[in-house]
Each structure stands twice: as C-alpha cells, then as structure tokens.
Write a protein that holds these residues in place. Structure first.
Motif, short mmCIF file in Angstrom:
data_model
loop_
_atom_site.label_atom_id
_atom_site.label_comp_id
_atom_site.label_asym_id
_atom_site.label_seq_id
_atom_site.Cartn_x
_atom_site.Cartn_y
_atom_site.Cartn_z
N GLU A 70 34.70 33.41 18.18
CA GLU A 70 35.94 32.63 18.12
C GLU A 70 36.72 32.98 16.85
O GLU A 70 37.94 33.16 16.89
N SER B 158 39.67 30.03 21.03
CA SER B 158 38.57 29.10 21.28
C SER B 158 37.88 29.41 22.61
O SER B 158 38.54 29.73 23.60
N ASP C 139 36.19 27.05 23.89
CA ASP C 139 36.31 25.72 24.47
C ASP C 139 34.99 25.21 25.07
O ASP C 139 34.98 24.71 26.19
N LYS D 72 32.37 22.67 25.94
CA LYS D 72 32.48 21.22 26.13
C LYS D 72 31.19 20.57 25.63
O LYS D 72 30.18 20.53 26.35
N CYS E 271 30.04 25.53 29.40
CA CYS E 271 31.16 26.41 29.05
C CYS E 271 31.72 27.09 30.29
O CYS E 271 31.18 26.94 31.39
#
Length: 406
Positions: free
Chosen positions: A75, A81, A83, A85, A148
C-alpha cells in the motif's frame, strides 16, 4: 530462446507473490512469470478471502501474519489502499466438543500475541443481527481478523513485482518442462523456450500435470469450493464481523449489505487435474447453481440463521481449490529433482497465506534459507501417490467435506 534466473508458471496470487518477493529481494536478478490466461482469473478471483490469522492449524499462522505485513508495505509502495475489511471473526461453539476446540483456539491466539476474548450472546447479536444464538455455549471474538478483495491483492503483488523489474507475460501457455535427467532447466511455451536457474510450478490445480513430467505425484486434487451471496437486507450491517459456525460446518461474512456464506456439502465435487479446462470459466461447477447442496445442508445453517429460508440468493460463486488429505499446503522442493519448486495445494486458504508462501518460495529460489517453516507442507509426506487416481481424488475431496473452519 530466453534466459532468466527464475521462471514462475502461473499468475494466481501465489505466482504473483513469489514474483514480488523475488524481484524485490534480488536486485539485479531476473524473474519471468508466465500465465496462459489473465492474472488472478482462476481460483484467486473466486475466493471468499477470509484472512484468518488465528486458526487451529498453527502452520498457517505465520504465513498469514506475513500477508498482513506485506499488504501494508505494498500500500505504501503504490500509494493506494487494499481496503482490507478488519471486521473481526466470531467463533460460535454450540456443542461441548466445539467449546473445547474454541478454548484451544483462544490459547493459540495468546501464543501468537493476537487479541482474542469471549463475548456474550447479546454482544454477538448486536454485531451480527442475522445470528440466532440460542444454542451457543461459548462465543469467541478475534477483532483483528479481516477479509479482502482477492483479485486486488493478487494485482498488488503483480504491480509491485513489475515495479521491481519482474517480467509478467499473459496469454503465454506452458507446454512442458525442459530438463536434463532430473535437473529442470526451463520451460517450453507457445512463444518459445525460456531457460532458468529455477522453475516454480505455481499452476494452481493444474500443478500436478507439470510435476508428472518429472515422475512426481503432487499430493493434491482440484476440489470445488462454493459460496452464495444473499439479497441485501438490514440484518447484514456492512461492518458486521465474519462468523464461523463449526457445528453447522459453515462460515459467513458481510458483502456490501448482503451476507456471503459457505456450507460444506456431504460429498465435495472433485476432478482430475487433467479434466479441468484450461480456462476455468468453461467448467460447469453446478448446473443448478448449488441449490441442491444448499437445501441438502441448509438445515444446519438455518439453526443459526433463521432468515435463511426467506432470503433471496443473488449470486453463486464456485471455483477449484487444491485440497490435500491433511488440509496442509504443498510447498517446496520437488523430491529427486534439481531447480524445481512447487507452490500449490492452497486448501481454501490461499489468499490468507499468500504472503508467507511468496516469501518462503522466493527465498528458496534465491538459494537462501527459508525464513518460514514449511516442514508440514513437504511434497513427499504421503509417499508415492498417483494424483490422478479415483481413490486419491476422493481422499482429497473428503478433506474438504469434513472441514469445519472457514
């Protein structure tokens, strides 16, 4: 004819991760990855992608911890990102046997310095309103677990590998290995020969076909993984935790206001690696989109998810995972050969362990010692096997049918 230091067969998450670590840790050395379709388009993109760090299988834990670490590194490198979770994982135990398993799991979390604690039924219901917890005896919560987008993770590995000089060639099919006796020297492809110091077979469920050329039976088989995604509903908050229901042999996680869930069927679909089409999109995993399996096994899930029978199903997703009878990966040097490594047998956990697999195999390919412990993943652990025999295929399929984890 091309020459390189390392050639990787297969552009799934394992192949892309190996390319990343090798190119980053070996400046001045050359790596080529070849993929006959598009990157991350087979098992990787179809994964439910539960990034489970705390699990009963200790051998997987350091590999997953490395995936979380390298995700942050990539990243920063790309300024984007992934991202992840980070919603946590809830473990619901509804029988004495599963309570014992859960207590062991909480001990493992402590061993690896991972936060984990018990929560009440009321707290659990608040976090996951769809859950019915009357039968629950004990509920454990591991707050730092995540899920993810698996395709994005694979793509990050590939993009960062390219930044470090890796050459990635899509639409190039591997036709076979180049070898002198037991010494693997390279690969034959639809675009010519590539010679390399080391060849890595990361061809997913097709990996045994290449190993067979060297007279080695890779101990795994393509077994169907499948899951369903419900219609959107208020009982599925987007920040709801993932849930493992071992008594129902089921798992669930949020999916944008819907619920994604999987249930183990009594007899998992298995195929010989030789019968899996070159493009996975051409394989019919279930003519009825898994509805038979859903109704046959749904009763177990409905005990914990009463809205199960009323909830519309919006999507069905299926793919092949490489399963082994002991649900351990297939990693490392191919016995009796030189210059030939394998990264396969993901057993439904390929996304979460990709970082550790990539690092370990890349270091082995570099001639350095492996910082990860692959001792439980050795290719020779079942002795001489025929990975194409019906008996072997059924053995691997039952490993998935009997699985209770995510």
């Amino acid at each position: 004819m091309k020459k390189t230091d390392l050639v990787i067969i297969g552009g799934g998450v394992f192949g892309c991760a190996i390319a990343y670590y090798y190119s980053k840790n070996n400046p001045g050395k050359q790596v080529i990855l070849v993929e006959r379709n598009e990157l991350n388009n087979a098992a990787t993109s179809r994964a439910a992608a539960l990034m489970t760090m705390v699990r009963s299988k200790r051998s997987y834990i350091p590999l997953t911890i490395e995936t979380f670490r390298v995700a942050k590194e990539m990243e920063e490198e790309l300024g984007e990102s992934l991202d992840f979770k980070v919603v946590g994982m809830m473990h619901v135990a509804a029988t004495d046997a599963k309570v014992k398993d859960l207590e062991e799991l909480m001990g493992i979390a402590k061993e690896y310095a991972q936060e984990a604690y018990y929560i009440s039924k009321e707290e659990a219901k608040k976090k996951a309103p769809w859950l019915k917890l009357d039968e629950a005896l004990k509920i454990g919560f591991v707050p730092n677990e995540a899920y993810c987008d698996p395709y994005m993770l694979g793509t990050f590995f590939a993009r960062c590998a390219r930044k470090h000089g890796a050459k990635i060639r899509q639409g190039v099919e591997v036709l076979g290995l180049i070898h002198e006796g037991k010494n693997v020297k390279g690969i034959r492809t639809t675009e010519g020969e590539i010679y390399a110091q080391t060849v890595v077979d990361a061809a997913g469920v097709w990996a045994p076909i290449l190993a067979k050329e060297m007279g080695v039976g890779l101990p795994m088989a393509p077994v169907r993984s499948q899951y369903w995604i419900t219609e959107r509903a208020d009982i599925f908050p987007t920040n709801s935790p993932m849930v493992l229901l071992p008594d129902a042999q089921a798992y669930a996680r949020p999916e944008g206001g819907s619920l994604l869930f999987g249930i183990r069927e009594k007899k998992s679909l298995v195929a010989s690696p030789q019968d899996v089409p070159k493009d996975i999109a051409d394989f019919v995993f279930s003519a009825d989109e898994g509805m038979d399996d859903l109704f046959e096994n749904g009763e177990r899930l409905a005990r914990f998810f009463p809205a199960f029978y009323d909830m519309g199903i919006k999507y069905y997703v299926a793919g092949f995972s490489g399963y082994t009878p002991d649900s351990q990966l297939v990693l490392g040097g191919v016995p009796g050969t030189e210059g030939f490594l394998v990264a396969s047998g993901c057993c439904g956990a390929g996304i979460s362990v990709a970082g550790g697999v990539g690092l370990g195999i890349a270091e082995m390919a570099s001639g350095r010692s492996n910082p990860m412990d692959f001792s439980e993943f050795e290719i020779s652990r079942f002795g001489n096997i025929n990975p194409f025999s019906e008996e072997w295929l059924n053995k691997c399929a039952s490993a998935r049918s009997n699985k209770v984890s995510g």
